[in-house]
Design a protein around this motif. Structure first.
Motif, PDB file in Angstrom:
ATOM      1  N   GLY A   1      14.934  68.058  27.159  1.00 33.17           N
ATOM      2  CA  GLY A   1      14.717  68.971  26.042  1.00 33.17           C
ATOM      3  C   GLY A   1      15.545  70.230  26.137  1.00 33.17           C
ATOM      4  N   ILE A   2      15.176  71.192  25.311  1.00 29.78           N
ATOM      5  CA  ILE A   2      15.943  72.434  25.217  1.00 29.78           C
ATOM      6  C   ILE A   2      15.570  73.345  26.382  1.00 29.78           C
ATOM      7  N   VAL A   3      16.588  73.896  27.024  1.00 27.92           N
ATOM      8  CA  VAL A   3      16.336  74.771  28.173  1.00 27.92           C
ATOM      9  C   VAL A   3      16.353  76.205  27.675  1.00 27.92           C
TER      10      VAL A   3
ATOM     11  N   GLU B   1      29.153  82.115  28.125  1.00 30.86           N
ATOM     12  CA  GLU B   1      28.143  81.196  28.640  1.00 30.86           C
ATOM     13  C   GLU B   1      26.868  81.908  29.033  1.00 30.86           C
TER      14      GLU B   1
ATOM     15  N   TYR C   1      18.714  68.988  22.173  1.00 28.53           N
ATOM     16  CA  TYR C   1      18.986  69.712  23.408  1.00 28.53           C
ATOM     17  C   TYR C   1      19.610  71.084  23.217  1.00 28.53           C
ATOM     18  N   ALA C   2      19.889  71.486  22.016  1.00 24.63           N
ATOM     19  CA  ALA C   2      20.604  72.743  21.724  1.00 24.63           C
ATOM     20  C   ALA C   2      22.035  72.639  22.249  1.00 24.63           C
ATOM     21  N   VAL C   3      22.764  73.727  22.070  1.00 20.89           N
ATOM     22  CA  VAL C   3      24.193  73.684  22.327  1.00 20.89           C
ATOM     23  C   VAL C   3      24.516  73.816  23.816  1.00 20.89           C
ATOM     24  N   THR C   4      23.715  74.553  24.550  1.00 18.83           N
ATOM     25  CA  THR C   4      24.046  74.777  25.956  1.00 18.83           C
ATOM     26  C   THR C   4      22.781  74.972  26.775  1.00 18.83           C
ATOM     27  N   THR C   5      22.960  75.055  28.106  1.00 18.24           N
ATOM     28  CA  THR C   5      21.796  75.310  28.954  1.00 18.24           C
ATOM     29  C   THR C   5      21.873  76.672  29.643  1.00 18.24           C
ATOM     30  N   CYS C   6      23.054  77.298  29.660  1.00 19.10           N
ATOM     31  CA  CYS C   6      23.227  78.600  30.313  1.00 19.10           C
ATOM     32  C   CYS C   6      22.928  78.557  31.802  1.00 19.10           C
TER      33      CYS C   6
ATOM     34  N   SER D   1      26.651  73.949  32.980  1.00 19.59           N
ATOM     35  CA  SER D   1      26.608  72.498  32.749  1.00 19.59           C
ATOM     36  C   SER D   1      27.244  72.178  31.408  1.00 19.59           C
ATOM     37  N   MET D   2      27.587  70.921  31.235  1.00 19.91           N
ATOM     38  CA  MET D   2      28.261  70.532  29.987  1.00 19.91           C
ATOM     39  C   MET D   2      27.308  70.616  28.804  1.00 19.91           C
ATOM     40  N   SER D   3      27.899  70.849  27.638  1.00 17.27           N
ATOM     41  CA  SER D   3      27.117  71.015  26.425  1.00 17.27           C
ATOM     42  C   SER D   3      26.677  69.654  25.884  1.00 17.27           C
TER      43      SER D   3
END
Lengths: 475, 522
Positions: free
Chosen positions: A93-95, A314, B159-164, B370-372
């Protein structure tokens, strides 16, 4: 016996010597020059000829034997199967503010999601529109049809946001500063670098092959000492000094320490010692300053005095990539000389679209948003300080803090235990990870990152859990 | 003067003297080389004159000014920028051309106008729909519609665009694990690790594999990222002539026999770095011979398949598939997802113990985001299509279409009398121009005829070897290629590009569909 010479012997020697001299006077010129040449040759042979290395004249068989005998080392050394990098958590899921690990949701204090843009619906919407227009990849470097109009828009917006002449974007955060430094600083130049800079800057410094002078982290006196020493050397050889470029490489807010650089004094020294300042504002962009414009806004310094500001997309922005802003004079050079820009595919358009929308939100929400994050950081800082047994590194307004165990208890093992305990209580935190070949390996710590959307109750809960973890680990 | 080996069938050993190894690098005609050097000399002389005029104030200085006080050491040496100021700026309009659409088989190039000889540009607002012969889109996956983009959109929602976050710290998303295992299966190796940027994959991972006391043998024409990685590693670097196996063997022998310079200690290990397809020459590496050499001398092999993965081989598995060698003979398979998969990023694949070591000690894994999600999903979708997992034969059709397009385009160009470099099966098609002015002329004239091409000169290539480099895509139809060939024929006539002495040549004549099908698609 006849060990002492008689008068007659001495006389005959003297006569011989006299005859020798006379013969020289009468000898033909070629004879004398030949004699002199022989004497010089002897002197050279005895004193000056380098002994020639005995050349290996090996037979084919010997060569083959050498080839057969040679055994290389294995390509890689063995790796401990229990290393944490081989057993990383798998996320679903979304982090965002919360993260799902193994089916359980927990509060996320581990990712650089300062402004909680991850999962923001407006940003996702813009990214989706970009995919519908441009597809996913950009299929080429900037020079060869990889420049898309959305890149140009993002560069303009970033330049406008910082009130600088020009901006340039990169497709990878790590490569941004690592490509920028070697583009300007070459073999003969001097870099004054803070010891606490992060790994990407260290790699950029290494790639530049310049002379590096490390000064103690955030220690202005140490920097002044190095600058003064260099000035003395310059005075000895002013002609050479006029060809050596000097740069100061610092971060706005240090990722490894959480503290802010003493920029005003560094700008003063810039005009005294004539160096150029490159600041990496990866963390301070979007977190510090009244409108999120970083340390220059925080200290109220004219951005024209800073030669180049680089940052990452980022962290606060919640996209991927990096950028740099500054005067056209400085930034334009990178378009032909920065390797990570020229020889790499450009940023996928959907990530550029996400970044533009994030900038829009930052500009719309402006001061209230950044005041909130700074005040929450201060409150968290106070709460953490009140837990006895931890030492907190970082400025009070920094949303990134490093937590260590006080006294000599601070080991990675104990910190990992704290992290695991917190995970059982649905709080996700992480130990800061470094590679072993850092220039100055920071001490083990837990890197706590504040998300602006965290409520006071959640911050209170975090502190409670940290307190309990401390008790468990030190008992 | 050509620097490369031209293979003739019957050369070397039987293994590589078959059709797969047919590569042509026709020699530069002497008169062309002379005229080219003369051209650069004239440009340089004019450049010096203009610099002098600027210095004395007769001509306006158009470069940006340093905002710092005058007593600062100049940021750039004057001679460093000589080339930029006086040569590059003249033809700046043919580089960095922005586009306003998906970089597919057809693209919309944004028209730029300049009032001051390319110092500044303004957009006229017009978009020129052109055939895209410049983007790396070998299998045609640069699409904004279709299953790949739909799945990418779904992944943004999930998952949205990124995890940061970096991999070592928080961890990685499930989709990254899926990508890595799928890629390992695709390449028929044990394990794979993916990174967010192809350039960084090379530059930041070669230092983990080699270090002081090691020797890196690198092909002379390797990409900048490989050279940077080798430099950062601290190992000794020696280059061997491009694709020259005798030279490589000589270097290997010398290295093992003589050991390290000065101390004569034996080398700790030797790493040979080559590319699958060389992006400026269009040549393929001679993989079977390199593998034989590496086995004989116990060296390790690193193959960068940035341009060959997906684009070469009957199943699109790269040079390993093309030459039908055992993937386990190559220690490190490296490649990028940008070219054939329409996404971004890079990967390294090989035996599990090597990939585990890279997971633990790679700079990328420890410090980079991490990769998008949509980027990874695009790759997974593209891989599924190529491998036929989606239930269609779309993947195989794309591979065949690409191979067919490449053969057709190359053959037609050679018949027209141009000097075309590279392997007959390589989707990178460089056509030689030699003279500097032709770099701009060909680009502008082709754009007038609605073809977007890439022209390159010094310093990306040797001084006398400027070229126009076509990148063929599976998305190109016969009509598009015919349009491009007709344009090239006209431009070739206008600008005099028919240098080839080897082949008889003629003006372009369209091949009708029946003959085309007979010759190329059956």
């Amino acid at each position: 016996m006849g060990s002492s010479m008689t008068r007659g012997d001495i006389e005959s020697l003297a006569t011989d010597f006299y005859d020798l001299l006379e013969s020289f006077k009468h000898a033909p010129f070629y004879h004398i020059s030949f004699e002199i040449f022989l004497v010089l040759a002897v002197i050279w042979l005895v004193f000056f000829r380098k002994p020639r290395a005995i050349e290996k004249k090996l037979t084919e068989r010997e060569k083959q034997e050498l080839i057969d005998e040679w055994q290389p080392e294995p390509l890689v050394p063995p790796v401990d199967p229990n290393h944490p990098a081989l057993n990383v958590r798998v996320l679903d899921g979304i982090v965002g503010k919360t993260v799902e690990i193994d089916g359980k949701k927990s509060l996320n204090f581990a990712t650089f999601n300062f402004l909680n843009f991850v999962g923001n619906s407006r940003i996702s919407e813009k990214a989706i529109q970009a995919v519908q227009k441009y597809g996913v990849g950009s299929c080429g470097p900037r020079g060869f049809y990889g420049t898309i109009d959305i890149h140009l828009e993002l560069e303009e917006r970033l330049a406008k946001f910082f009130n600088c002449e020009e901006g340039i974007i990169y497709s990878y955060g790590f490569s941004t500063i690592a490509s920028i430094i070697p583009a300007y600083s070459k073999r003969n130049d001097i870099l004054f670098v803070d010891e606490g800079v992060h790994y990407a800057i260290q790699k950029g410094v290494e790639a530049s092959r310049s002379h590096v002078k490390w000064f103690k982290h955030n220690d202005i006196q140490d920097l002044e000492r190095l600058l003064a020493e260099q000035e003395v050397l310059d005075k000895k050889n002013p002609k050479k000094a006029r060809t050596i470029r000097r740069f100061l490489i610092i971060e706005g807010l240090y990722v490894n320490y959480g503290d802010i650089c003493p920029l005003p004094r560094m700008v003063e020294l810039k005009y005294k010692y004539k160096y150029r300042i490159f600041i990496d504002e990866s963390v301070s962009f979007g977190t510090i300053g009244q409108t999120g414009r970083g340390v220059t806004e925080y200290y109220d310094i004219d951005r024209q005095k800073i030669d180049l500001i680089s940052s990452s997309l980022e962290y606060s922005i919640g996209s991927i990539g990096g950028f740099a802003v500054g005067s056209s004079f400085v930034v334009d050079h990178q378009r032909l000389s920065a390797q990570g820009y020229c020889f790499s595919a450009s940023l996928p358009p959907l990530l550029a679209a996400a970044a533009i929308e994030a900038l829009n939100i930052m500009e719309e929400q402006s001061t209230p948003l950044f005041e909130t994050i700074m005040s929450k950081s201060k409150r968290l800082h106070k709460k953490l300080l009140s837990i006895k047994g931890y030492s907190v590194m970082g400025d009070e307004i920094s949303p990134l803090k490093h937590l260590r165990l006080a006294n000599a208890l601070n080991t990675i093992g104990r910190l990992e235990e704290i992290v695991q305990f917190a995970q059982t209580r649905d709080i996700t935190i992480t130990v800061a990870r470094y590679l072993t070949d850092e220039h100055l390996l920071p001490e083990p710590s837990i890197r706590l990152i504040l998300n602006v959307e965290m409520t006071d109750e959640e911050l209170e809960f975090l502190c409670t859990v940290l307190q309990e973890a401390l008790v468990k680990v030190t008992s | 003067m050509s620097n490369y080996q031209t293979n003739k069938p019957g050369d070397d050993n039987n293994r590589t003297s078959d059709h797969r190894n047919r590569e042509e690098f026709e020699e530069t005609p002497t008169w062309a080389a002379v005229v080219t050097v003369l051209g650069y000399a004239i440009l340089s002389a004019l450049g010096w004159l203009r610099d002098f005029l600027r210095h004395i104030g007769l001509e306006e200085k158009r470069t940006a000014h340093d905002p710092n006080p005058k007593d600062f050491v100049p940021l750039y040496q004057s001679y460093e920028c000589f080339y930029t100021r006086n040569l590059y700026t003249r033809i700046r309009d043919v580089f960095n051309q922005p586009i306003a659409s998906v970089a597919g088989a057809k693209v919309h190039v944004m028209e730029r106008v300049s009032d001051d000889y390319n110092w500044t540009f303004k957009f006229s607002g017009k978009k020129i729909p052109s055939i895209n012969l410049g983007s790396y889109n070998y299998l045609g996956f640069a699409e904004n519609q279709g299953p790949c983009s739909e799945q990418a959109i779904k992944s943004i929602e999930t998952y949205a665009v990124t995890t940061c976050s970096t991999r070592h710290e928080l961890g990685h998303q499930r989709y990254v694990k899926e990508l890595e295992s799928l890629m390992a299966e695709y390449l028929n190796v044990e394990d794979c690790i993916a990174f967010g940027m192809g350039f960084a994959t090379n530059a930041l991972n070669i230092p983990t594999l080699a270090g002081k006391g090691d020797l890196i043998l690198s092909d002379k024409l390797n990409h900048v990222s490989l050279i940077l990685g080798a430099r950062l590693s601290g190992a000794t670097i020696r280059t061997f002539n491009h694709n020259d196996m005798k030279d490589l063997e000589a270097h290997l022998r010398k290295a093992i026999i003589s050991g390290q310079p000065r101390t004569c200690r034996p080398w700790k290990k030797i790493l040979i770095i080559v590319e699958g397809v060389y992006s400026m020459e269009g040549s393929l590496c001679k993989l079977p011979e390199i593998i034989e050499l590496k086995k004989k001398y116990k060296a390790y092999l690193y193959v960068d398949e940035a341009h060959s993965i997906g684009a070469i081989g009957s199943r699109g598995r790269g040079v390993v598939d093309y030459w039908k060698v055992d993937p386990n003979d190559i220690e490190i398979h490296m490649g990028t997802f940008t070219k054939s998969f329409g996404s971004a990023g890079g990967y390294i694949a090989g035996k599990k113990n090597i990939i585990d070591y890279i997971r633990v000690s790679s700079h990328s894994a420890c410090y980079s985001s991490s990769m998008s999600a949509p980027i990874v999903q695009q790759i997974i979708s593209a891989l599924s299509i190529i491998m036929g997992r989606d239930g269609t034969n779309d993947g195989q059709k794309r591979i065949q279409q690409l191979a067919c397009n490449v053969r057709y385009f190359r053959r037609q160009l050679v018949d027209m009398g141009f000097i075309v470099y590279g392997n007959n099966n390589s989707p990178v098609v460089p056509v030689m121009l030699f003279m500097p002015a032709k770099i701009a002329a060909v680009n502008r004239e082709m754009l007038k005829r609605d073809c977007a091409v890439v022209t390159v000169g010094f310093p990306a290539t040797l001084l006398t070897e400027s070229r126009v480099r076509f990148c063929i895509s599976a998305g190109h139809t016969k009509e598009m290629l015919d349009h491009a060939l007709k344009a090239m024929d006209e431009v070739g006539h206008l600008v005099s590009l028919r240098y080839s002495k080897k082949n008889p040549h003629h003006r372009w004549v369209e091949l009708d569909h029946a003959d085309y099908d007979k010759e190329y698609t059956s």
